[in-house]
Design an enzyme around this catalytic site. Structure first.
Site, PDB file in Angstrom:
ATOM      1  N   HIS A 157       0.810  -1.226   0.000  1.00 30.52           N
ATOM      2  CA  HIS A 157       0.000   0.000   0.000  1.00 30.52           C
ATOM      3  C   HIS A 157       0.845   1.280   0.000  1.00 30.52           C
ATOM      4  CE1 HIS A 157      -3.015  -2.929   1.287  1.00 30.52           C
ATOM      5  NE2 HIS A 157      -3.961  -2.057   1.032  1.00 30.52           N
ATOM      6  N   ASP A 209       1.180  -0.714  -7.434  1.00 31.83           N
ATOM      7  CA  ASP A 209       0.771  -1.076  -6.085  1.00 31.83           C
ATOM      8  C   ASP A 209      -0.464  -1.971  -6.140  1.00 31.83           C
ATOM      9  OD1 ASP A 209       1.351   0.322  -3.122  1.00 31.83           O
ATOM     10  OD2 ASP A 209      -0.628  -0.558  -3.325  1.00 31.83           O
ATOM     11  N   GLY A 210      -0.581  -2.870  -5.170  1.00 32.25           N
ATOM     12  CA  GLY A 210      -1.734  -3.759  -5.138  1.00 32.25           C
ATOM     13  C   GLY A 210      -3.046  -3.066  -4.849  1.00 32.25           C
ATOM     14  N   HIS A 211      -3.017  -1.827  -4.347  1.00 33.87           N
ATOM     15  CA  HIS A 211      -4.246  -1.083  -4.057  1.00 33.87           C
ATOM     16  C   HIS A 211      -4.209   0.245  -4.805  1.00 33.87           C
ATOM     17  CE1 HIS A 211      -7.672   0.695  -2.191  1.00 33.87           C
ATOM     18  NE2 HIS A 211      -7.765  -0.207  -1.228  1.00 33.87           N
ATOM     19  N   HIS A 274     -11.542  -7.002  -5.321  1.00 30.71           N
ATOM     20  CA  HIS A 274     -11.774  -6.098  -4.198  1.00 30.71           C
ATOM     21  C   HIS A 274     -12.455  -4.841  -4.713  1.00 30.71           C
ATOM     22  CE1 HIS A 274     -10.694  -3.212  -0.999  1.00 30.71           C
ATOM     23  NE2 HIS A 274     -10.598  -4.283  -0.200  1.00 30.71           N
ATOM     24  N   GLU A 326     -14.052  -8.800   0.479  1.00 30.07           N
ATOM     25  CA  GLU A 326     -14.569  -7.446   0.269  1.00 30.07           C
ATOM     26  C   GLU A 326     -14.729  -7.154  -1.225  1.00 30.07           C
ATOM     27  OE1 GLU A 326     -11.702  -4.985   2.305  1.00 30.07           O
ATOM     28  OE2 GLU A 326     -12.608  -5.380   4.253  1.00 30.07           O
ATOM     29  N   GLU A 342     -19.055  -2.398   1.696  1.00 30.16           N
ATOM     30  CA  GLU A 342     -18.182  -1.575   2.533  1.00 30.16           C
ATOM     31  C   GLU A 342     -18.448  -0.091   2.275  1.00 30.16           C
ATOM     32  OE1 GLU A 342     -13.428  -0.567   3.135  1.00 30.16           O
ATOM     33  OE2 GLU A 342     -14.024  -2.314   1.947  1.00 30.16           O
ATOM     34  N   CYS A 344     -16.425   2.368   2.294  1.00 29.00           N
ATOM     35  CA  CYS A 344     -15.428   2.913   1.368  1.00 29.00           C
ATOM     36  C   CYS A 344     -15.748   2.560  -0.080  1.00 29.00           C
ATOM     37  CB  CYS A 344     -14.034   2.402   1.725  1.00 29.00           C
ATOM     38  SG  CYS A 344     -13.254   3.276   3.105  1.00 29.00           S
ATOM     39  N   CYS A 418     -10.278   2.751   7.714  1.00 28.02           N
ATOM     40  CA  CYS A 418     -10.321   3.455   6.430  1.00 28.02           C
ATOM     41  C   CYS A 418     -11.625   4.220   6.233  1.00 28.02           C
ATOM     42  CB  CYS A 418     -10.104   2.475   5.285  1.00 28.02           C
ATOM     43  SG  CYS A 418     -11.229   1.056   5.294  1.00 28.02           S
ATOM     44  N   CYS A 419     -12.737   3.695   6.745  1.00 27.67           N
ATOM     45  CA  CYS A 419     -14.048   4.271   6.428  1.00 27.67           C
ATOM     46  C   CYS A 419     -14.349   5.600   7.128  1.00 27.67           C
ATOM     47  CB  CYS A 419     -15.147   3.264   6.732  1.00 27.67           C
ATOM     48  SG  CYS A 419     -15.069   1.758   5.725  1.00 27.67           S
TER      49      CYS A 419
END
Length: 673
Positions: A157, A209-211, A274, A326, A342, A344, A418-419
């Site tokens: 991340h 990046d993976g996200h 995701h 998710e 979620e 987010c 995160c939310c």
């Protein structure tokens, strides 16, 4: 480009989170300004400003996020607080929320001083923690200093966290013109640009990046600084998906599709993996398409949005069917009781849809934004503003939530937080999603309805409107022209898809003449010379309605939901009459033929309009030996008749659920017969 070079860039015009430049390939531009002064959104934003955002620094201190920056500034290599490599992003999202709130005209002087103090304190922490190279990520600086930067991209991340830092810095610069955060972000962005590039470029990293998150941030940084290099880097990252990561592993969700790495974005047939990762990536791809005019990339993001909306989105606007990862499920896999949705992911959907609304000018994107804001997003924070939901199901079964520790239940903060700050930044920036101006400067579009003001610079001069409405409690929306040039211009009002056949419209008390009003593709366009004091009134039909899902949504086949205007409703056990034999919500069937009624309840849940429906209790087998013990029957046996007298069900807006207790709740109700 160095920070010193960037410092020569003139301060830009004010703008929201997404601000395509004059040369962008967008149908609509975010040059309109809006304020929210009263009504529904004013109250939700007041709570955000007075409760949620002020609590942020304390929550971040308690969770250790701020301590991590102090440790990094001291060049410590132990003592990291928490377990996640993305914890810095919670601080960055709060900074973005604080910046947008700082720019809100409703923020009083005392609150501005407090926000400014915290922003400066946080900026000092970030500046002290930043390495000479520009790198900034406390997890790898304190917890894993031995790991070379950008070598754990699958789960690290690092670019995701950098993206949120950049977005916070852009927000702060747009609101204040000050560079204390922007200089930190520019240094990090330059370091990223020096570290990543195609094979053979001489840069050490050729991956992503993976996200996703860095993509949207880099495009916005390019817009803010005037440096196209950042947008080019964003395009590079978008196109690296589909083979760059080569992900494998032993976890069930550790697969290429989870990271949107199974196929290039341009070739993808449907959203997958995701949900937040997918939608942040698509938001970035939409930004790149807007800047470059890339027709292939534009076609891809439009196609993927259509697939998401038609086959992967809940009635609330929520997305993400799987708890385990998710993630999006298969087409029409939309379970109500196991929906993840979620918070987010709902926010990411709003961000993706807004970029497509700007890119294309089509009303359907703002239709989904409206649905998602009122339902999928707003349910994530309590009415009091100090408790949150991470996942937002559409069905909590009888007995499930009575067990201590069962989710979902609202909590003050999360271990993976995160939310909450994501909600804060969206609500703080909400006025920027209300209106736009057309690219040719001849029209003002009103996308979302809230009491307040709207203004925009058009080619014929500055135009402004005063908006008076109690929407969504009532459907009347009155818009009064308070400023206008002499040239004709178009006032475009979005007519929500659920009200497309019923919306009386008047201009200065009379129906507009032919040639003045045109309705097409969800937009009511009023084109004429305007004068100060001219008033337009539109009445949207808020008659409550039953809604059925596509029959391919197996989980709710034979069920109906209740809606009123943009609001999805639910029934909570709290509001229903006591039922005999231990019956609960899951034993009730709603009567579609009995109709629906509304009652204004100003004392309930901050003031709501409840909808009442008629239901019947379905028989339960008793404990006697002669009772059926098997819950299945022959298809030829017919459906057992409901038992007892009809019952009156009370439904509340979905956004307000779980604010009183943690008992059963349903959005979709089985239908009688």
């Amino acid at each position: 480009m160095t920070a010193a070079q960037s410092a020569k860039t003139p301060a830009p015009l004010p703008g929201g989170p997404v601000r395509p430049g004059p040369a962008a390939h967008a149908a609509l531009h975010a040059t309109a300004r809006a304020t929210v002064t009263a009504g529904f959104w004013a109250e939700r934003r007041r709570v955000n400003a007075e409760v949620s955002i002020p609590q942020g620094p304390e929550r971040l201190a308690e969770a250790g996020n701020l301590e991590n920056f102090r440790l990094a500034a001291e060049r410590a290599t132990e003592g990291f607080q928490g377990a996640f490599p993305f914890q810095d992003s919670d601080v960055h999202k709060w900074l973005e929320a604080a910046a947008w709130q700082l720019g809100d005209p409703a923020t009083d002087a005392e609150s501005r001083d407090e926000l400014t103090k915290h922003i400066r304190e946080f900026a000092e922490l970030l500046a002290g923690a930043q390495e000479d190279s520009g790198y900034l990520n406390t997890y790898y600086q304190v917890a894993k200093p031995e790991v070379p930067h950008f070598t754990e991209l699958k789960w690290g991340h690092e670019l995701y966290t950098a993206g949120h830092l950049i977005q916070a810095a852009v927000a702060h610069h747009r609101v204040t013109g000050e560079r204390e955060l922007l200089d930190i972000a520019v240094r990090f962005a330059d370091h990223i640009g020096d570290s990543f590039g195609p094979e053979g470029s001489g840069r050490p990293h050729d991956s992503v990046d993976g996200h996703p998150e860095i993509e949207t941030a880099l495009v916005e940084l390019a817009r803010e600084t005037g440096e196209p290099r950042y947008a080019e880097l964003a395009g590079y990252f978008v196109d690296r998906h589909g083979g760059a990561l080569g992900l494998t592993g032993d976890k069930g969700f550790d697969r290429p599709g989870y990271f949107q790495d199974h196929v290039p974005v341009r070739e993808a047939a449907a959203v997958t993996g995701h949900a937040v990762r997918q939608l942040y990536l698509l938001a970035g791809a939409a930004d790149v398409a807007t800047e470059t005019g890339d027709a292939e990339l534009r076609a891809a993001v439009e196609r993927l949005w259509a697939e998401m909306a038609a086959r992967q989105t809940y009635i609330t606007g929520g997305v993400g069917a799987h708890h385990t990862d998710e993630a999006f499920g298969q087409p029409y896999e939309l379970p109500a009781d196991r929906s993840y949705c979620e918070t987010c992911a709902a926010i990411a959907s709003v961000q993706f849809s807004w970029r497509l609304a700007l890119l294309t000018g089509e009303a359907k994107y703002s239709d989904l934004i409206e649905r998602t804001l009122y339902n999928g997003v707003l349910c994530g924070v309590s009415l009091s503003g100090d408790r949150y939901l991470y996942d937002n199901p559409l069905h909590v079964r009888d007995g499930h939530a009575d067990q201590e520790g069962d989710k979902p239940r609202r909590v003050p903060w999360f271990r993976c937080a995160c939310c909450p700050p994501n909600l804060m930044r969206l609500l703080a920036s909400l006025p920027h999603y209300l209106a736009t101006a057309s690219a040719d400067g001849t029209a003002l579009q009103v996308h979302q309805y809230a009491e307040g003001t709207v203004s925009a610079p058009l080619t014929g001069g500055q135009v402004a409107l005063r908006v008076e409405t109690d929407y969504p409690r009532h459907g009347r929306i009155a818009l009064t022209v308070t400023a206008t040039g002499e040239a004709p211009w178009t006032m475009a009002l979005r007519v929500p898809h659920w009200s497309a056949d019923a919306w009386p419209i008047t201009v200065n008390g009379t129906e507009p003449a032919d040639g003045v009003a045109e309705f097409a593709d969800g937009w009511l366009r009023l084109d004429r010379p305007w004068a100060e004091g001219d008033t337009v009134v539109i009445d949207l039909d808020l008659t409550p309605r039953f809604t059925l899902a596509d029959p391919r949504v197996d989980a709710v086949r034979g069920c109906a939901a209740i809606e009123r205007g943009p609001l999805v409703y639910c029934v909570e056990a709290h509001d229903q009459p006591a039922l005999p034999d231990g019956s609960g919500l899951d034993d009730l069937a709603v009567d579609l033929t009995a109709g629906l009624s509304t009652v204004d309840r100003p004392e309930l849940l901050g003031g709501v309009t409840v909808v009442t429906a008629t239901a019947h209790r379905r028989p339960r087998p008793d404990a006697t030996a002669s009772a059926p013990w098997w819950p299945y029957r022959s298809a030829t046996a017919g459906t057992p008749a409901p038992a007892g007298d009809p019952l009156t069900l009370t439904a509340i807006p979905y956004y307000a659920w779980a604010n009183r207790d943690n008992r059963a709740m349903r959005v979709f109700l089985p239908t009688a017969g």
